[in-house]
Design a protein around this motif. Structure first.
Motif, short mmCIF file in Angstrom:
data_model
loop_
_atom_site.label_atom_id
_atom_site.label_comp_id
_atom_site.label_asym_id
_atom_site.label_seq_id
_atom_site.Cartn_x
_atom_site.Cartn_y
_atom_site.Cartn_z
N LYS A 62 67.56 22.74 40.73
CA LYS A 62 66.69 22.33 39.87
C LYS A 62 66.45 23.46 39.01
CE LYS A 62 62.72 23.27 42.87
NZ LYS A 62 61.43 22.72 43.43
N GLU A 63 66.27 23.25 37.62
CA GLU A 63 65.97 24.33 36.74
C GLU A 63 64.68 23.73 35.79
OE1 GLU A 63 70.13 25.88 36.12
OE2 GLU A 63 68.65 26.55 34.65
N LYS A 64 63.75 24.69 35.55
CA LYS A 64 62.52 24.51 34.56
C LYS A 64 63.20 24.42 33.15
CE LYS A 64 59.40 27.41 37.21
NZ LYS A 64 58.49 28.46 37.50
N GLY A 65 62.28 23.37 32.60
CA GLY A 65 62.61 23.13 31.36
C GLY A 65 61.57 23.92 30.40
N ASP A 66 61.31 23.31 29.41
CA ASP A 66 60.31 24.09 28.39
C ASP A 66 58.85 23.90 28.65
OD1 ASP A 66 62.46 22.55 25.92
OD2 ASP A 66 62.34 24.71 26.74
N ILE A 67 58.33 22.81 29.40
CA ILE A 67 57.10 22.68 29.81
C ILE A 67 56.93 22.34 31.37
CG2 ILE A 67 56.26 22.03 27.68
CD1 ILE A 67 56.33 19.09 28.34
N PRO A 68 57.37 22.82 32.30
CA PRO A 68 57.18 22.88 33.61
C PRO A 68 56.05 22.76 34.41
CG PRO A 68 58.01 25.13 33.43
CD PRO A 68 57.77 24.47 32.05
N GLU A 69 55.02 23.46 33.91
CA GLU A 69 53.71 23.77 34.35
C GLU A 69 53.00 22.29 34.74
OE1 GLU A 69 55.03 27.04 31.71
OE2 GLU A 69 54.48 24.68 31.18
N GLY A 70 52.57 22.42 35.87
CA GLY A 70 51.91 21.27 36.52
C GLY A 70 52.79 19.98 37.06
N TYR A 71 54.17 20.53 37.12
CA TYR A 71 55.04 19.37 37.59
C TYR A 71 56.07 20.08 38.67
CZ TYR A 71 54.15 17.03 33.10
OH TYR A 71 53.28 16.50 32.16
N SER A 72 56.74 19.38 39.42
CA SER A 72 57.49 19.68 40.31
C SER A 72 58.68 18.53 40.32
CB SER A 72 57.23 19.96 41.63
OG SER A 72 56.67 18.97 42.40
N VAL A 73 59.86 18.86 40.90
CA VAL A 73 60.92 17.69 40.96
C VAL A 73 61.53 18.02 42.33
CG1 VAL A 73 61.23 17.40 38.61
CG2 VAL A 73 62.59 19.38 39.75
N SER A 74 62.29 16.80 42.75
CA SER A 74 63.18 16.77 43.83
C SER A 74 64.44 16.01 43.69
CB SER A 74 62.19 16.17 44.84
OG SER A 74 63.17 15.76 46.06
N ARG A 75 65.40 16.48 44.17
CA ARG A 75 66.77 15.70 43.79
C ARG A 75 67.52 15.91 45.28
NH1 ARG A 75 71.34 16.08 39.35
NH2 ARG A 75 72.25 14.07 39.88
N GLU A 76 67.13 15.19 46.12
CA GLU A 76 67.85 15.17 47.52
C GLU A 76 69.31 14.18 47.66
OE1 GLU A 76 66.63 16.86 50.16
OE2 GLU A 76 65.18 17.63 48.73
N LYS A 77 69.07 13.36 46.81
CA LYS A 77 70.38 12.73 46.53
C LYS A 77 70.90 12.39 45.21
CE LYS A 77 69.62 9.36 50.31
NZ LYS A 77 69.68 8.10 50.88
N LYS A 78 72.27 12.45 44.68
CA LYS A 78 72.82 12.63 43.56
C LYS A 78 72.22 11.43 42.39
CE LYS A 78 77.27 13.11 41.06
NZ LYS A 78 78.79 13.11 41.29
N GLU A 79 71.81 10.40 42.94
CA GLU A 79 71.60 9.15 42.22
C GLU A 79 69.94 9.23 41.84
OE1 GLU A 79 72.85 8.79 45.13
OE2 GLU A 79 71.70 7.28 46.28
N ARG A 80 69.42 10.19 42.55
CA ARG A 80 67.82 10.18 42.31
C ARG A 80 67.33 11.27 41.98
NH1 ARG A 80 64.66 5.89 44.86
NH2 ARG A 80 66.41 5.17 45.89
N PHE A 81 66.34 11.14 41.19
CA PHE A 81 65.67 12.49 40.73
C PHE A 81 64.08 12.19 40.58
CE2 PHE A 81 65.23 16.80 39.06
CZ PHE A 81 65.24 16.89 37.86
#
Lengths: 112, 111
Positions: free
Chosen positions: B55-74
């Motif tokens: 994962k990489e931060k974009g321009d406005i990541p504050e207050g958010y997080s992400v998860s990508r455990e499988k290729k098809e799901r974000f």
């Protein structure tokens, strides 16, 4: 810092006439440009793209022009149809980067 | 027909709640993105991912997080929702040969 700018928030055009949507960019590293169209309550859909090695790309009623020296591109729609009423986003990227930078969007309204 | 789907079209949450937005693509794309769309601001990149577990931060990541455990799901996670996160959230996927494909969007309202 807005690297891709669409300075016209809205545009109104008569059906059958030409619609011209404009986009300016500041990053000279950008070499690939795209236009997306968005209807309310739907995701944007890809419309047309152009690489920096070209200055024009045409697809049916849609033509994109690129002026690299002015860092400006435009989308021409001719003839305009009522179904063209939507928000249009300009986007740009640089070679090797998959990340797109989008403009603010222009709402196009085609009047019958 | 290729597809990017998002778990909800409309969501209403209270301030302070943890919110999960799910996105699934069926095109075997390497890249996935989360944007938010706000009037006058266009599409702004929150986070993106080039591969599973990356994962990489974009321009406005504050207050958010992400998860990508499988290729098809974000997944996009709002750790503690706030009213300024009321927005349209758009997921997209792409590969080297293709432009972005977007999902239909999730209209999130935080009250």
């Amino acid at each position: 810092d807005q690297q891709v700018k669409q300075n016209s928030p809205s545009l109104s055009v008569q059906e059958g006439r030409i619609s011209i949507l404009n986009c300016d960019y500041t990053n000279s590293m950008f070499d690939y440009f795209l236009w997306y169209k968005k209807y309310p309550a739907e995701g944007p859909t890809f419309l047309i793209s152009i690489s920096s090695i070209k200055d024009k790309n045409e697809d049916g009623r849609f033509t994109v022009f690129l002026n690299k020296s002015a860092k400006h591109l435009s989308l021409h729609i001719v003839p305009s149809q009522p179904g063209d009423s939507a928000v249009y986003f300009c986007a740009a990227s640089r070679q090797g980067a998959q990340k797109l930078v989008f403009g603010q969007g222009t709402r196009l309204t085609i009047n019958p | 027909d290729v597809k990017v789907t998002q778990s909800s079209r409309y969501l209403v949450k209270r301030t302070g709640e943890k919110v999960f937005l799910e996105c699934v693509q069926d095109m075997d794309h390497e890249n996935m993105f989360w944007y938010r769309q706000d009037p006058g601001l266009g599409l702004r990149l929150i986070y993106f991912s080039y591969d599973v577990k990356m994962k990489e931060k974009g321009d406005i990541p504050e207050g958010y997080s992400v998860s990508r455990e499988k290729k098809e799901r974000f997944s996009l996670i709002l750790e503690s929702a706030s009213t300024n996160q009321t927005s349209m959230y758009l997921c997209a996927s792409s590969s080297l040969q293709n432009p972005y494909f977007f999902g239909p969007g999730t209209r999130l309202t935080v009250t």
